[in-house]
Design a protein around this motif. Sequence first.
Motif, PDB file in Angstrom:
ATOM      1  N   GLY A   1     -11.930  32.243  96.303  1.00 16.64           N
ATOM      2  CA  GLY A   1     -11.062  32.708  95.225  1.00 16.64           C
ATOM      3  C   GLY A   1     -11.364  32.029  93.908  1.00 16.64           C
ATOM      4  O   GLY A   1     -11.478  32.666  92.858  1.00 16.64           O
TER       5      GLY A   1
ATOM      6  N   TYR B   1     -12.765  33.827  90.594  1.00 20.27           N
ATOM      7  CA  TYR B   1     -12.018  33.657  89.342  1.00 20.27           C
ATOM      8  C   TYR B   1     -12.938  33.125  88.252  1.00 20.27           C
ATOM      9  O   TYR B   1     -12.962  33.643  87.126  1.00 20.27           O
ATOM     10  CB  TYR B   1     -10.830  32.728  89.631  1.00 20.27           C
ATOM     11  CG  TYR B   1     -10.180  32.025  88.464  1.00 20.27           C
ATOM     12  CD1 TYR B   1     -10.118  32.576  87.191  1.00 20.27           C
ATOM     13  CD2 TYR B   1      -9.576  30.784  88.662  1.00 20.27           C
ATOM     14  CE1 TYR B   1      -9.494  31.900  86.139  1.00 20.27           C
ATOM     15  CE2 TYR B   1      -8.947  30.111  87.622  1.00 20.27           C
ATOM     16  CZ  TYR B   1      -8.918  30.677  86.364  1.00 20.27           C
ATOM     17  OH  TYR B   1      -8.300  30.009  85.338  1.00 20.27           O
TER      18      TYR B   1
ATOM     19  N   HIS C   1     -11.343  38.847  88.666  1.00 19.38           N
ATOM     20  CA  HIS C   1      -9.969  38.387  88.874  1.00 19.38           C
ATOM     21  C   HIS C   1      -9.242  39.102  90.010  1.00 19.38           C
ATOM     22  O   HIS C   1      -8.501  38.473  90.768  1.00 19.38           O
ATOM     23  CB  HIS C   1      -9.193  38.511  87.561  1.00 19.38           C
ATOM     24  CG  HIS C   1      -9.714  37.603  86.504  1.00 19.38           C
ATOM     25  ND1 HIS C   1      -9.603  36.232  86.580  1.00 19.38           N
ATOM     26  CD2 HIS C   1     -10.407  37.858  85.361  1.00 19.38           C
ATOM     27  CE1 HIS C   1     -10.170  35.685  85.525  1.00 19.38           C
ATOM     28  NE2 HIS C   1     -10.671  36.643  84.778  1.00 19.38           N
ATOM     29  N   GLY C   2      -9.458  40.409  90.144  1.00 17.29           N
ATOM     30  CA  GLY C   2      -8.817  41.124  91.246  1.00 17.29           C
ATOM     31  C   GLY C   2      -9.324  40.638  92.598  1.00 17.29           C
ATOM     32  O   GLY C   2      -8.531  40.440  93.532  1.00 17.29           O
TER      33      GLY C   2
ATOM     34  N   GLN D   1      -7.831  37.209  93.371  1.00 10.40           N
ATOM     35  CA  GLN D   1      -6.446  37.283  93.837  1.00 10.40           C
ATOM     36  C   GLN D   1      -6.372  37.698  95.297  1.00 10.40           C
ATOM     37  O   GLN D   1      -5.540  37.184  96.053  1.00 10.40           O
ATOM     38  CB  GLN D   1      -5.653  38.239  92.949  1.00 10.40           C
ATOM     39  CG  GLN D   1      -5.378  37.656  91.568  1.00 10.40           C
ATOM     40  CD  GLN D   1      -4.905  38.682  90.562  1.00 10.40           C
ATOM     41  OE1 GLN D   1      -4.754  39.858  90.883  1.00 10.40           O
ATOM     42  NE2 GLN D   1      -4.692  38.253  89.329  1.00 10.40           N
ATOM     43  N   ARG D   2      -7.269  38.598  95.715  1.00 11.51           N
ATOM     44  CA  ARG D   2      -7.275  39.012  97.123  1.00 11.51           C
ATOM     45  C   ARG D   2      -7.652  37.842  98.034  1.00 11.51           C
ATOM     46  O   ARG D   2      -7.057  37.663  99.108  1.00 11.51           O
ATOM     47  CB  ARG D   2      -8.222  40.193  97.324  1.00 11.51           C
ATOM     48  CG  ARG D   2      -7.704  41.494  96.739  1.00 11.51           C
ATOM     49  CD  ARG D   2      -8.397  42.704  97.315  1.00 11.51           C
ATOM     50  NE  ARG D   2      -9.783  42.820  96.889  1.00 11.51           N
ATOM     51  CZ  ARG D   2     -10.166  43.407  95.760  1.00 11.51           C
ATOM     52  NH1 ARG D   2      -9.264  43.916  94.945  1.00 11.51           N
ATOM     53  NH2 ARG D   2     -11.440  43.498  95.452  1.00 11.51           N
TER      54      ARG D   2
ATOM     55  N   PHE E   1      -7.190  34.652  97.340  1.00  7.83           N
ATOM     56  CA  PHE E   1      -6.062  33.709  97.330  1.00  7.83           C
ATOM     57  C   PHE E   1      -4.966  34.170  98.291  1.00  7.83           C
ATOM     58  O   PHE E   1      -4.398  33.362  99.035  1.00  7.83           O
ATOM     59  CB  PHE E   1      -5.490  33.585  95.911  1.00  7.83           C
ATOM     60  CG  PHE E   1      -6.364  32.838  94.942  1.00  7.83           C
ATOM     61  CD1 PHE E   1      -7.161  31.778  95.358  1.00  7.83           C
ATOM     62  CD2 PHE E   1      -6.390  33.178  93.592  1.00  7.83           C
ATOM     63  CE1 PHE E   1      -7.974  31.081  94.465  1.00  7.83           C
ATOM     64  CE2 PHE E   1      -7.181  32.487  92.685  1.00  7.83           C
ATOM     65  CZ  PHE E   1      -7.972  31.437  93.123  1.00  7.83           C
ATOM     66  N   ILE E   2      -4.668  35.465  98.278  1.00  6.87           N
ATOM     67  CA  ILE E   2      -3.610  35.991  99.159  1.00  6.87           C
ATOM     68  C   ILE E   2      -4.021  35.878 100.622  1.00  6.87           C
ATOM     69  O   ILE E   2      -3.217  35.503 101.493  1.00  6.87           O
ATOM     70  CB  ILE E   2      -3.279  37.445  98.777  1.00  6.87           C
ATOM     71  CG1 ILE E   2      -2.569  37.461  97.408  1.00  6.87           C
ATOM     72  CG2 ILE E   2      -2.387  38.098  99.838  1.00  6.87           C
ATOM     73  CD1 ILE E   2      -2.426  38.832  96.803  1.00  6.87           C
TER      74      ILE E   2
ATOM     75  N   MET F   1      -3.474  29.894  91.965  1.00  9.20           N
ATOM     76  CA  MET F   1      -2.988  31.164  91.422  1.00  9.20           C
ATOM     77  C   MET F   1      -2.279  30.951  90.089  1.00  9.20           C
ATOM     78  O   MET F   1      -2.371  31.787  89.180  1.00  9.20           O
ATOM     79  CB  MET F   1      -2.069  31.840  92.433  1.00  9.20           C
ATOM     80  CG  MET F   1      -2.784  32.258  93.712  1.00  9.20           C
ATOM     81  SD  MET F   1      -1.681  32.860  95.018  1.00  9.20           S
ATOM     82  CE  MET F   1      -1.239  34.470  94.365  1.00  9.20           C
TER      83      MET F   1
ATOM     84  N   GLN G   1      -5.005  30.541  87.427  1.00 12.78           N
ATOM     85  CA  GLN G   1      -5.566  31.838  87.048  1.00 12.78           C
ATOM     86  C   GLN G   1      -4.582  32.619  86.184  1.00 12.78           C
ATOM     87  O   GLN G   1      -4.985  33.259  85.194  1.00 12.78           O
ATOM     88  CB  GLN G   1      -5.931  32.642  88.288  1.00 12.78           C
ATOM     89  CG  GLN G   1      -6.610  33.970  87.948  1.00 12.78           C
ATOM     90  CD  GLN G   1      -6.754  34.877  89.149  1.00 12.78           C
ATOM     91  OE1 GLN G   1      -5.931  34.856  90.062  1.00 12.78           O
ATOM     92  NE2 GLN G   1      -7.794  35.702  89.146  1.00 12.78           N
ATOM     93  N   ALA G   2      -3.293  32.586  86.530  1.00 14.10           N
ATOM     94  CA  ALA G   2      -2.289  33.320  85.760  1.00 14.10           C
ATOM     95  C   ALA G   2      -2.226  32.812  84.317  1.00 14.10           C
ATOM     96  O   ALA G   2      -2.096  33.602  83.377  1.00 14.10           O
ATOM     97  CB  ALA G   2      -0.917  33.200  86.425  1.00 14.10           C
TER      98      ALA G   2
END
Length: 289
Positions: A51, A55, A60-61, A64-65, A67-68, A90, A93-94
Amino acid sequence: MLDGKFGGGHARRALIQYLHTDVRPMLDGKYSDSVGKQLYSAVAEALLLAGWMSYDSGLHGIAQRYFIQALRMTQTAGDRLLGGSILSAMSHQATFLGRYQDAATLARAAYTGPAGVLGPTMSAQFRAMEARALARLGDERGCDLALVEAERKLSQRIPDSDPPYIAYFDEVELAAEVGHCFRDLGRSTEAAERGAGAIFGDGMNNRSDFFATMVEAEAFINQGEVGRGCEIATTALQLGEGLKSARCVQYVREFRDRVAPTMRVAVEFRTFTEEERTFRLWQQCALTP
């Protein structure tokens, strides 16, 4: 080590291939409860790195996947500490994406979720992430309180007080976070002072050194010291020659765009822009909007 030295774009595909070809089949195996939890934690840590590298590559998408997926693995493993580190990533990144309120919320979740078992280094890192978000929100008091708490917690760490994967976060890393916060709050003098202590200089943390050096350069520019700021930015661009990192390109773009029109006509800045055209990150910055 490859990620820190060369950027997320350097070895990301190798890690992704390893996850798909070697790691995925392991998850179908049968293990004792203890071994199974250790495996899921190890996989979560690898997914967290995937992740981060995605990043850093500007994907970025995809980041995020990963990270989840990593969070789900920590839930299966019952590893609340690693789950906190993923929430912290996360949050980072946000903040980068401009979702500052979400970033602050994620950092607080990282901090409060495993609060009862949280070691001092992790506590410090999570509070630093909260401070980064609050600085971007313009919440100076909240940012200062989070930074004071981060410094207090980090001063309490002892060997083996935290998991090995958070060992990278030390006084130098915290100084870099403080520098970012002070820059974003417009406290340029303090940002420059802290930036000087945020450099590893060991050749193994080139990306971190690049970020810290660019923040220091911008702090001097904001103080009106164009020559000094350009000199430090040149050092950063030299560090960036071996880095494959979309984040580094963004830092260069932000530095370029934040130089006031009155400073752009200065001889020092015009000379700087002529010289910097030879650097790869500056070229990439010019090619992208």
